[in-house]
Enzyme design. Structure first.
Site, PDB file in Angstrom:
ATOM      1  N   GLY A  12       6.407   0.066  10.414  1.00  0.00           N
ATOM      2  CA  GLY A  12       4.879   1.374   9.770  1.00  0.00           C
ATOM      3  C   GLY A  12       4.712   1.390  10.779  1.00  0.00           C
ATOM      4  N   GLU A  13       4.364   1.171  11.949  1.00  0.00           N
ATOM      5  CA  GLU A  13       3.342   1.132  13.216  1.00  0.00           C
ATOM      6  C   GLU A  13       4.005   1.855  14.204  1.00  0.00           C
ATOM      7  OE1 GLU A  13      -0.248   0.089  12.808  1.00  0.00           O
ATOM      8  OE2 GLU A  13      -0.002  -1.222  11.278  1.00  0.00           O
TER       9      GLU A  13
ATOM     10  N   SER B  93      -1.302  -5.294   7.746  1.00  0.00           N
ATOM     11  CA  SER B  93      -1.470  -4.311   9.276  1.00  0.00           C
ATOM     12  C   SER B  93      -0.544  -5.119   9.776  1.00  0.00           C
ATOM     13  CB  SER B  93      -2.753  -3.982   9.578  1.00  0.00           C
ATOM     14  OG  SER B  93      -3.167  -5.591   9.881  1.00  0.00           O
TER      15      SER B  93
ATOM     16  N   GLN C 102       4.174   1.215   1.538  1.00  0.00           N
ATOM     17  CA  GLN C 102       4.858   0.538   2.128  1.00  0.00           C
ATOM     18  C   GLN C 102       6.541  -0.167   1.794  1.00  0.00           C
ATOM     19  OE1 GLN C 102       2.912  -1.495   1.896  1.00  0.00           O
ATOM     20  NE2 GLN C 102       3.369  -3.022   2.930  1.00  0.00           N
ATOM     21  N   GLY C 103       6.308  -0.308   0.806  1.00  0.00           N
ATOM     22  CA  GLY C 103       7.135  -1.308   0.025  1.00  0.00           C
ATOM     23  C   GLY C 103       7.569  -2.696   0.131  1.00  0.00           C
TER      24      GLY C 103
ATOM     25  N   ILE D  40       0.983  -1.396  -0.023  1.00  0.00           N
ATOM     26  CA  ILE D  40       0.327  -0.078  -0.138  1.00  0.00           C
ATOM     27  C   ILE D  40       0.675   1.189  -0.225  1.00  0.00           C
ATOM     28  CG2 ILE D  40      -1.980  -1.490   1.125  1.00  0.00           C
ATOM     29  CD1 ILE D  40      -1.105   0.112   3.913  1.00  0.00           C
TER      30      ILE D  40
ATOM     31  N   ARG E 269       3.581  -6.150   9.890  1.00  0.00           N
ATOM     32  CA  ARG E 269       3.679  -7.843  10.016  1.00  0.00           C
ATOM     33  C   ARG E 269       4.580  -8.286   9.065  1.00  0.00           C
ATOM     34  NH1 ARG E 269       0.247 -10.510   7.197  1.00  0.00           N
ATOM     35  NH2 ARG E 269       0.270 -12.469   7.912  1.00  0.00           N
TER      36      ARG E 269
END
Ligand code: FES
Length: 914
Positions: free
Chosen positions: A870-871, A678, A640-641, A638, A681
């Site tokens: 990411g988070e 999400s 993020q790669g 999305i 992970r």
């Protein structure tokens, strides 16, 4: 204004009859098929549709066709130089300036206009020139770098794309040419279009009138669908046992924006449709918008099976926190609150469905193919094999595009009508109806001993989970595990409750509730450090988790705990910042200036993957007879790669160049289930699955060649050469039989992180690994106005092993920008801020210079030691900002966002003016 339009578009003359009053964005995308121009809001707020008219930037959604009659229009498709990428496009690739890429066309054409009049712009000039275009992914820094670097571009390093190399995004080129296909770009020409009818009330009874009469009275409309037309189960939800959200509300709509019906028709008829004409009678009912209201006496109960509007509770308990706090040398307590936060991705939800015999295919934007399929199977009443999800590129998601939203409406229309059916959400309905970050109300008490060691913490968090469950159970379970922050706390209690209200569902949003709890924990750690007379960074180091120390769930990691190295990495800058702030404030005081400077720290830890639940990812790798290496990569990228990260892991493991790998993107028919994108992970779980599958493939090939484990592989057209010190063998691939997938060698492996269920006190091993981070913010507050200017952010994040350092930096910068929004400006108010001019997200000017420090404390579970990121990156930013405001002014901001009026009021409280 002429009704016909004759213009030059990307150097070619075009004429369009009857186009004078239509939006230029519509003419470009629909009539001229120039889909590189993106539409994010249709209101001139997001700038995604920016084009050049005679060399000047303009939002194509605000320009009527007639206004370009006789003029020259340039879109992203016109930026190539002689068919090759322009230097500007190359620079965007080199800097990783396009993540999801949906804003990239608008950024590129704005930059083109700037560079045409100023070939060596300053940083501020770039920010000003591109300031009309919003980006929710990158944090803007890499975009500015890319524009400034066009002229003096360094020679490109020759990288193979192994682990640790900062290679370009492997899917980057179409993002800078405008060729990437997003949800709104893939609609078949013969599609019917769908428009959803939504509740205008927070809670309302309703009765739908004469559907047939409505269709008959509106030429071009074909059908109306409501709850009675759902072929299977009128219910969906991301967590199956809690699935409660109807496709169409039945009798009662539980939030403003909830769907009650959908109208299908020809494109022009749907575009012209005034939804106020739809035959429905509404009866507005009492509603509750906050947990206080929902838990109060006489509140409407949203779901009969959930008494008191309580969806779920969470708990982690260890030791005796009350006694520890009561006997602490120092203790602090406070209440905090945070509002709804809108994801604000620039791509509104869009896609289409088509029926193929007894199957339904759904194409469009999503963060998870297989999980969407699971929901759609139930809704359509079909077998798993008869539902196919084909994700388009995703123009930002950040958690919200995990949930089903647009998919059932087009699937039902396509199924019933036998024609493809398409939908593009308006910005308003996207913001009204899709999930948000949970608002929180938090009470926290923390105590420490005379040496500053934390002895006890008691946390209580109430989360507004909206009308339906979505990810509410996940937030309620994750927060108690994380509310301690990355610290060793022996006496601990964290309770959470998710409460239903008549608001849009709260769901997943970067951090799953942890950013909210970190604000409370990090704020009170600062106050406790002051009481104990210890430097705020040293206080954190004193209490930080370490290898061998138990977390609040009793889990012990023998290696890989990286919070101390992150804090230590900040120490030199921290010392300088404190001294600089003291000097600045002394001078300011002497001169009577209202400006005050301060520095603050925030930290994070975040368990990668699902909490104590199975969390597998499967990756398939194949070798074709022509020697092509193919990776079936179902971990949706999305922005993020993950396409690049998985390629690099495979490249490293097999010793090939990343660019030689052919990627097959997520599609439930052709990629195995890699799980959802999400919870940070994919790099960890799917990366490990990629590694496992690559090793299995290599072993197969070595076995076939009958050589040792140490042999290296060389992929060539039609053959693989396998060699070690002793011997070399050649495998002629055309001689080998192909399997059912067309591969002569193939591996498919699954990795599921080892976790253990938690007991009734929340004790157990909920995650196989955590990532860690610490950020420090330097800022200046105008104590007369309450305005906050961010001067610099330094961010140290432990990623275990940076698979791609450039992507790591991009994630850090993008997460920080979202953290800035959370801290200082963002607040979604149901029914009031349903557009991007009332709901503000950070722009170029809101994000200060960011120094990223990549810390690598390898983890035994992660692929090549890598951890998720990411988070994590969003979590420390808001508390670091609040702590810096307090350091500058003494003001304690407990309720977000810290808008100037709130900052001013908190300063006045300190000054005793209230
Ligand atoms: Fe800018 Fe995604 S890259 S919005």
């Amino acid at each position: 204004m002429s009704d016909g339009v004759s213009a030059t578009v990307n150097g070619k003359p075009v004429s369009m009859a009857g186009a004078g009053t239509r939006r230029l964005s519509e003419l470009l995308r629909h009539d001229l098929d120039l889909k590189g121009t993106k539409v994010g809001c249709d209101a001139g707020d997001c700038g995604a549709c920016t084009v050049l008219i005679d060399g000047e930037t303009a939002c194509a959604c605000l320009v009527a066709g007639g206004q370009v009659d006789g003029h020259a229009v340039t879109t992203v498709e016109g930026l190539r130089a002689n068919g090759s990428l322009s230097a500007l496009q190359e620079s965007f690739l080199r800097h990783g300036a396009a993540q999801c890429g949906i804003c990239t066309p608008g950024m590129l054409v704005s930059a083109r206009a700037l560079l045409d009049r100023n070939s060596r712009p300053s940083r501020v000039e770039v920010q000003d020139a591109l300031g009309g275009v919003l980006c929710r992914c990158t944090g803007y820094a890499k975009i500015v770098d890319a524009v400034m670097d066009v002229i003096d571009a360094p020679a490109t390093a020759n990288l193979r794309g192994g682990v640790g190399e900062p290679i370009r995004h492997v899917d980057g080129v179409p993002k800078v040419t405008g060729e990437t296909i997003y949800g709104a770009d893939c609609v078949p020409a013969d599609a019917v279009w769908v428009r959803v009818i939504r509740s205008p009330h927070h809670r309302a009874g309703f009765k739908i009138g004469d559907k047939q009469g409505f269709v008959a009275g509106h030429p071009g409309l074909i059908a109306v669908f409501d709850a009675r037309d759902v072929p299977g189960r009128n219910r969906h939800g991301t967590i199956a046992p809690f699935a409660d959200q109807p496709v169409f509300a039945e009798k009662i709509a539980r939030f403003k924006g909830e769907a009650v019906a959908a109208v299908a028709g020809e494109r022009e008829a749907i575009m012209a449709l005034d939804v106020r004409d739809f035959p429905v009678e509404w009866q507005a009912l009492d509603h509750c918008l906050t947990p206080d209201e929902a838990l109060g006496q006489g509140a409407p109960v949203l779901h009969e099976t959930r008494p008191d509007n309580v969806l779920v509770r969470g708990l982690v308990r260890r030791g005796d926190p009350d006694a520890a706090i009561a006997s602490a040398a120092h203790a602090v307590s406070a209440r905090f609150s945070t509002p709804f936060i809108e994801h604000g991705y620039i791509e509104p939800e869009a896609g289409f469905a088509r029926r193929a015999g007894d199957r339904i295919e759904i194409h469009g934007c999503t963060q998870t193919a297989h999980m969407n399929r699971d929901d759609m199977i139930g809704i359509m009443g079909l077998d798993p094999d008869n539902v196919r999800i084909v994700p388009s590129a995703c123009g930002g998601g950040f958690g919200s595009k995990l949930d089903i939203s647009w998919q059932p409406y087009v699937a039902i229309a396509a199924w019933v009508l036998g024609r493809p059916a398409a939908i593009i959400y308006t910005r308003g309905e996207s913001m009204q109806s899709t999930t948000k970050r949970h608002p929180s109300e938090i009470e926290l008490s923390v105590g420490c001993d005379v040496d500053g060691r934390v002895t006890g913490m008691a946390f209580s968090g109430t989360f507004n989970t909206g009308a339906y469950a979505s990810w509410g159970p996940t937030v309620a379970n994750r927060v108690p595990v994380h509310a301690s922050g990355p610290y060793h706390v022996e006496n601990y209690r964290a309770e959470s409750v998710a409460v239903h209200t008549n608001c849009a569902p709260s769901g997943a949003f970067r951090g799953f509730g942890v950013p909210q709890s970190a604000i409370a924990q990090e704020s009170l750690f600062d106050e406790l450090a002051d009481k104990a007379g210890i430097d705020r960074l040293e206080f954190r180091l004193l209490n930080a988790l370490d290898d061998g120390l138990p977390t609040v769930t009793g889990q012990v990691f023998e290696t890989g705990v990286g919070i101390k190295p992150c804090l230590e990495a900040l120490r030199p800058r921290w010392r300088e910042a404190l001294e600089a702030a003291i000097a600045f404030n002394r001078t300011a005081e002497e001169s009577g200036s209202s400006l005050r400077r301060g520095a603050g720290i925030g930290t994070c830890w975040y368990g990668c993957g699902n909490t104590s639940l199975p969390n597998p990812s499967t990756m398939r790798i194949g070798v074709k007879a022509d020697g092509t290496l193919v990776l079936h990569q179902g971990a949706i990228d999305i922005g993020q790669g993950s396409n690049t990260v998985m390629s690099q892991i495979l490249a490293e493991t097999l010793g090939v160049a990343a660019e030689a790998i052919m990627l097959v993107g997520a599609d439930t028919d052709v990629t195995p289930d890699a799980g959802k994108t999400s919870a940070s992970r994919q790099t960890f779980v799917s990366g490990r699955a990629t590694l496992k599958s690559a090793l299995a493939l290599k072993a197969q090939i070595l076995r076939h060649a009958n050589v040792s484990d140490k042999a290296q592989l060389t992929f060539e057209p039609g053959r693989i050469t396998v060699g070690d010190d002793m011997a070399t063998a050649r495998i002629e691939l055309a001689d080998l039989p192909a399997n059912e997938f067309g591969y002569v060698f193939m591996s498919e492996e699954t990795y599921d992180p080892p976790t253990k269920p938690m007991d009734e006190n929340g004790q157990g091993d909920p995650y196989a690994l955590y990532g860690y981070g610490a950020q420090m913010v330097e800022l200046t507050v105008d104590t007369r106005l309450g305005t906050v200017k961010l001067d610099r952010i330094t961010a140290a994040h432990d990623v275990g092993q940076a698979i791609n350092p450039m992507l790591v930096e991009g994630q850090i910068e993008g997460g920080i920008a979202q953290g800035i929004g959370l801290a200082l400006m963002e607040e979604f108010l149901p029914g009031r801020t349903e557009n991007l001019h009332d709901y503000l997200i950070p722009t170029f000017g809101d994000v200060p210079p960011i120094d990223s420090i990549v810390v690598e404390v390898p983890d035994g579970e992660g692929p090549y030691g890598a951890k998720g990121l990411g988070e994590h990156v969003l979590i420390p930013t808001a508390p670091a900002i609040l702590n810096a405001i307090r350091a500058a002014t003494g003001a304690r901001l407990r309720h977000l966002p810290a808008t100037p009026d709130r900052v001013l009021s908190a300063i006045r409280e300190v000054d005793g003016h209230e």
